[in-house]
Design a protein around this motif. Structure first.
Motif, PDB file in Angstrom:
ATOM      1  N   PRO A 374     -14.166  -1.731   2.391  1.00 48.94           N
ATOM      2  CA  PRO A 374     -12.882  -1.080   2.090  1.00 48.94           C
ATOM      3  C   PRO A 374     -11.648  -1.902   2.459  1.00 48.94           C
ATOM      4  O   PRO A 374     -10.533  -1.584   2.023  1.00 48.94           O
ATOM      5  N   ARG A 375     -11.831  -2.959   3.224  1.00 46.57           N
ATOM      6  CA  ARG A 375     -10.694  -3.823   3.582  1.00 46.57           C
ATOM      7  C   ARG A 375     -10.038  -4.423   2.333  1.00 46.57           C
ATOM      8  O   ARG A 375      -8.863  -4.789   2.376  1.00 46.57           O
ATOM      9  N   LEU A 376     -10.783  -4.544   1.243  1.00 48.81           N
ATOM     10  CA  LEU A 376     -10.222  -5.118   0.015  1.00 48.81           C
ATOM     11  C   LEU A 376      -9.033  -4.305  -0.486  1.00 48.81           C
ATOM     12  O   LEU A 376      -8.049  -4.863  -0.973  1.00 48.81           O
ATOM     13  N   TRP A 377      -9.122  -2.975  -0.390  1.00 53.91           N
ATOM     14  CA  TRP A 377      -8.063  -2.088  -0.885  1.00 53.91           C
ATOM     15  C   TRP A 377      -7.233  -1.463   0.238  1.00 53.91           C
ATOM     16  O   TRP A 377      -6.192  -0.853  -0.039  1.00 53.91           O
ATOM     17  N   GLY A 378      -7.718  -1.576   1.493  1.00 50.91           N
ATOM     18  CA  GLY A 378      -7.108  -0.735   2.530  1.00 50.91           C
ATOM     19  C   GLY A 378      -6.405  -1.406   3.693  1.00 50.91           C
ATOM     20  O   GLY A 378      -5.709  -0.738   4.464  1.00 50.91           O
ATOM     21  N   THR A 379      -6.576  -2.722   3.839  1.00 50.98           N
ATOM     22  CA  THR A 379      -6.164  -3.386   5.083  1.00 50.98           C
ATOM     23  C   THR A 379      -4.718  -3.109   5.520  1.00 50.98           C
ATOM     24  O   THR A 379      -4.464  -2.690   6.657  1.00 50.98           O
ATOM     25  N   PHE A 380      -3.765  -3.373   4.647  1.00 52.61           N
ATOM     26  CA  PHE A 380      -2.354  -3.351   5.076  1.00 52.61           C
ATOM     27  C   PHE A 380      -1.863  -1.933   5.355  1.00 52.61           C
ATOM     28  O   PHE A 380      -1.264  -1.678   6.407  1.00 52.61           O
ATOM     29  N   PRO A 381      -2.126  -0.963   4.448  1.00 53.18           N
ATOM     30  CA  PRO A 381      -1.738   0.420   4.748  1.00 53.18           C
ATOM     31  C   PRO A 381      -2.459   0.975   5.984  1.00 53.18           C
ATOM     32  O   PRO A 381      -1.921   1.833   6.679  1.00 53.18           O
ATOM     33  N   LEU A 384      -0.486  -0.234   8.978  1.00 56.61           N
ATOM     34  CA  LEU A 384       0.792   0.485   9.071  1.00 56.61           C
ATOM     35  C   LEU A 384       0.588   1.965   9.416  1.00 56.61           C
ATOM     36  O   LEU A 384       1.286   2.510  10.275  1.00 56.61           O
ATOM     37  N   GLY A 385      -0.356   2.601   8.733  1.00 58.12           N
ATOM     38  CA  GLY A 385      -0.517   4.051   8.860  1.00 58.12           C
ATOM     39  C   GLY A 385      -1.387   4.449  10.030  1.00 58.12           C
ATOM     40  O   GLY A 385      -1.031   5.330  10.813  1.00 58.12           O
ATOM     41  N   HIS A 386      -2.521   3.806  10.152  1.00 55.69           N
ATOM     42  CA  HIS A 386      -3.456   4.183  11.226  1.00 55.69           C
ATOM     43  C   HIS A 386      -3.057   3.529  12.552  1.00 55.69           C
ATOM     44  O   HIS A 386      -2.786   4.207  13.535  1.00 55.69           O
ATOM     45  N   TYR A 387      -3.000   2.200  12.563  1.00 61.59           N
ATOM     46  CA  TYR A 387      -2.794   1.529  13.853  1.00 61.59           C
ATOM     47  C   TYR A 387      -1.359   1.592  14.369  1.00 61.59           C
ATOM     48  O   TYR A 387      -1.150   1.674  15.578  1.00 61.59           O
ATOM     49  N   ALA A 388      -0.350   1.565  13.488  1.00 55.96           N
ATOM     50  CA  ALA A 388       1.036   1.687  13.978  1.00 55.96           C
ATOM     51  C   ALA A 388       1.419   3.169  14.138  1.00 55.96           C
ATOM     52  O   ALA A 388       1.749   3.600  15.233  1.00 55.96           O
ATOM     53  N   LEU A 429       8.462  -1.128  -1.065  1.00 53.71           N
ATOM     54  CA  LEU A 429       9.100   0.134  -0.666  1.00 53.71           C
ATOM     55  C   LEU A 429       7.967   1.105  -0.355  1.00 53.71           C
ATOM     56  O   LEU A 429       7.114   1.356  -1.214  1.00 53.71           O
ATOM     57  N   PHE A 430       7.927   1.578   0.892  1.00 57.66           N
ATOM     58  CA  PHE A 430       6.829   2.487   1.272  1.00 57.66           C
ATOM     59  C   PHE A 430       7.333   3.603   2.170  1.00 57.66           C
ATOM     60  O   PHE A 430       8.410   3.509   2.762  1.00 57.66           O
ATOM     61  N   ASP A 431       6.540   4.650   2.259  1.00 56.45           N
ATOM     62  CA  ASP A 431       6.898   5.800   3.086  1.00 56.45           C
ATOM     63  C   ASP A 431       6.209   5.671   4.444  1.00 56.45           C
ATOM     64  O   ASP A 431       4.994   5.845   4.539  1.00 56.45           O
ATOM     65  N   PRO A 432       6.975   5.375   5.504  1.00 56.70           N
ATOM     66  CA  PRO A 432       6.353   5.170   6.813  1.00 56.70           C
ATOM     67  C   PRO A 432       5.643   6.426   7.327  1.00 56.70           C
ATOM     68  O   PRO A 432       4.731   6.321   8.148  1.00 56.70           O
ATOM     69  N   ASP A 433       6.041   7.601   6.829  1.00 52.33           N
ATOM     70  CA  ASP A 433       5.428   8.851   7.299  1.00 52.33           C
ATOM     71  C   ASP A 433       4.096   9.165   6.636  1.00 52.33           C
ATOM     72  O   ASP A 433       3.326   9.973   7.151  1.00 52.33           O
ATOM     73  N   THR A 434       3.844   8.562   5.475  1.00 52.80           N
ATOM     74  CA  THR A 434       2.598   8.910   4.773  1.00 52.80           C
ATOM     75  C   THR A 434       1.699   7.720   4.457  1.00 52.80           C
ATOM     76  O   THR A 434       0.548   7.909   4.073  1.00 52.80           O
ATOM     77  N   GLY A 450       1.291   6.066  -0.317  1.00 52.03           N
ATOM     78  CA  GLY A 450       2.575   5.790   0.333  1.00 52.03           C
ATOM     79  C   GLY A 450       3.238   4.477  -0.043  1.00 52.03           C
ATOM     80  O   GLY A 450       4.333   4.183   0.416  1.00 52.03           O
ATOM     81  N   ILE A 451       2.582   3.674  -0.885  1.00 53.43           N
ATOM     82  CA  ILE A 451       3.193   2.420  -1.357  1.00 53.43           C
ATOM     83  C   ILE A 451       3.868   2.755  -2.686  1.00 53.43           C
ATOM     84  O   ILE A 451       3.195   2.987  -3.682  1.00 53.43           O
ATOM     85  N   GLU A 452       5.202   2.811  -2.693  1.00 52.42           N
ATOM     86  CA  GLU A 452       5.880   3.382  -3.858  1.00 52.42           C
ATOM     87  C   GLU A 452       6.348   2.358  -4.888  1.00 52.42           C
ATOM     88  O   GLU A 452       6.386   2.656  -6.071  1.00 52.42           O
ATOM     89  N   LEU A 453       6.731   1.182  -4.406  1.00 57.71           N
ATOM     90  CA  LEU A 453       7.268   0.181  -5.329  1.00 57.71           C
ATOM     91  C   LEU A 453       6.990  -1.202  -4.746  1.00 57.71           C
ATOM     92  O   LEU A 453       7.180  -1.417  -3.551  1.00 57.71           O
TER      93      LEU A 453
END
Ligand code: ZN
Ligand code: CU
Length: 484
Positions: A374-381, A384-388, A429-434, A450-453
């Motif tokens: 899943p790191r292929l599609w999930g690493t960066f969010p 940001l979302g889980h670890y931060a 452009l992303f939503d830090p809350d989601t 949460g990645i909008e643009l």
């Protein structure tokens, strides 16, 4: 600034990539550059977007990828742009699509980038030209893989290269660096390179030093002998005077759980005297090709692809072995050539390594796997979302820095990885809350939330959960900075 520009994003939380606290304001883009930030008054954009207080950061730089061929065969690069990634570093772990002249199926792990000989490029410049001719949605920085050099130069890989072979490899490497390669990667862990002594890498790294490039490494050992491997890496960097990057740093195998305190102390000490950096992905499982013995030390193995048994993809190795009436090691033999996911890290090590000041984020995603990690599609969010946000391992600004300003600095990319007037307009452009990853080990091909643009070189490549079809990416040559 000009009164009318191409794009203005207003009412944004601007995270500039340096790690500094965010500020509120607008950001304006004209052509492929950021032209203004802050209070923009009554200037007009051809396109105007109200961010509604959500975050705008520099596009993420994925420092560890195997996207060499994906850039050409899947140029929209949805697994990456959907995460906000705007630049990928290719040619990792000693494996690169160029330069390699071969007529046979390459040995694993070279088959991670191409299963057949035709996929490789004999000339590095031709590879970069192919990326120019059929651009991808995002930018690429391309390395030369040591194993790719070895496969071409040597008739057997289970021994050190001779002086003649080293000079042949060095000639090929120099040609690639000349064409714009950013450096040399090794995968000393893997069979095609494992017999190479430190001195072989030192001789090749001299060409990298001459060109002002970098050296990245999937070290010889990430388990019981991780300390010795770190020392080997430092020795190469120090002897030659080249910056080194430790790829996907981990402490593998249950016997080594907790040892990241020791490895990070070694890295910290080395950083006092030489340039050393590292990257990591935010998961406790690794993924690579299957090989005999490789499952040892893993608590669980999932099969990601298998040429003789495609139906095995996505299944647990132990269950497959039971169905086949084989023990797991014989099942591995039956499945090969194949790939797997190996659960073999400790969560506390993953967190300690991610939180370390010098750690950059690299997905190590394997884009051609049938059932990928899943790191292929999930690493960066996920960072940001889980670890931060959820765990509070670091601030959002620090998390962004590990994906933007820090990698730009270590990989010698000027004019990207930061938000400032004059920099290239690579933006997310992303939503830090989601913002969060949704790809799982059970359902790995899922775009994040949460990645909008996402904007690459001033053009929108991802919006409202879908690719726009734009392919403004560039093959960035070493030292070319922000110029096209
Ligand atoms: Zn690797
Ligand atoms: Cu890798």
């Amino acid at each position: 600034m000009a009164d009318s520009v191409d794009l203005i994003i207003r009412n944004a939380r601007l995270i500039d990539g340096t790690g500094a606290s965010s500020t509120q304001g607008a950001i304006a883009v004209a052509d492929d550059r950021i032209v203004a930030m802050g209070e923009l008054g009554d200037s007009k954009g051809a396109v105007e977007i109200d961010a509604g207080g959500k975050a705008v950061a520099p596009g993420f730089i994925d420092v560890h990828t195997h996207d060499d061929r994906a850039l050409l065969v899947d140029p929209l690069m949805a697994p990456k742009v959907s995460q906000g990634v705007t630049t990928v570093v290719t040619g990792n772990c000693g494996v690169s699509l160029a330069p390699l002249r071969t007529s046979e199926r390459p040995p694993p792990p070279l088959d991670l980038v191409s299963p057949d000989a035709d996929g490789f490029f004999a000339d590095f410049g031709d590879y970069l030209a192919a990326l120019d001719a059929e651009p991808a949605a995002l930018n690429a920085l391309c390395q030369v893989g040591h194993a790719s050099l070895r496969v071409e130069a040597m008739d057997s890989l289970d021994r050190p290269a001779t002086p003649g072979e080293i000079s042949a490899m060095r000639g090929r490497l120099e040609g690639a660096l000349e064409a714009g390669a950013i450096g040399l990667s090794t995968g000393l862990f893997y069979a095609p390179a494992n017999a190479a002594p430190t001195s072989e890498i030192i001789e090749l790294a001299r060409a990298v030093q001459d060109a002002g490039g970098i050296h990245t490494t999937h070290m010889r050992d990430e388990g019981d002998h991780v300390g010795e491997s770190l020392e080997e890496t430092f020795t190469i960097g120090r002897t030659v005077g080249v910056p080194v990057v430790i790829s996907h740093h981990k402490c593998a195998g249950q016997a080594n759980f907790g040892r990241s305190t020791e490895t990070l102390a070694l890295i910290d000490a080395a950083r006092q005297r030489q340039e050393v950096s590292l990257d990591a992905y935010p998961y406790i499982a690794s993924s690579t090709t299957l090989a005999s013995g490789r499952r040892l030390g893993a608590s669980r193995v999932l099969v990601t692809w298998s040429t003789p048994h495609p139906e095995a993809a996505g299944r647990d190795l132990n269950e497959i072995a039971a169905d086949m009436g084989l023990d797991p090691e014989d099942a591995v033999d039956a499945l090969m050539p194949a790939g797997g996911i190996f659960f073999m890290m400790d969560e506390s090590d993953v967190r300690r390594i991610l939180a370390f000041r010098g750690t950059m984020i690299g997905s190590d995603g394997l884009p051609h796997d049938e059932f990928p990690h899943p790191r292929l599609w999930g690493t960066f969010p996920r960072v940001l979302g889980h670890y931060a946000r959820e765990i509070g391992l670091f601030s959002l600004e620090e998390a962004a820095h590990k994906m933007t300003g820090l990698p730009a600095q270590h990989f010698g990319v000027t004019g990207r990885g930061v938000l400032e007037p004059g920099a290239m307009a690579d933006l997310v452009l992303f939503d830090p809350d989601t913002v969060i990853d949704t790809a799982t080990f059970e359902r790995p091909k899922q775009p994040a939330r949460g990645i909008e643009l996402v904007v690459v070189n001033g053009r929108v490549v991802w919006r409202d959960g879908a690719s726009t079809g734009a392919r403004p990416g560039r093959a960035i040559r070493r030292g070319a900075g922000s110029s096209p």
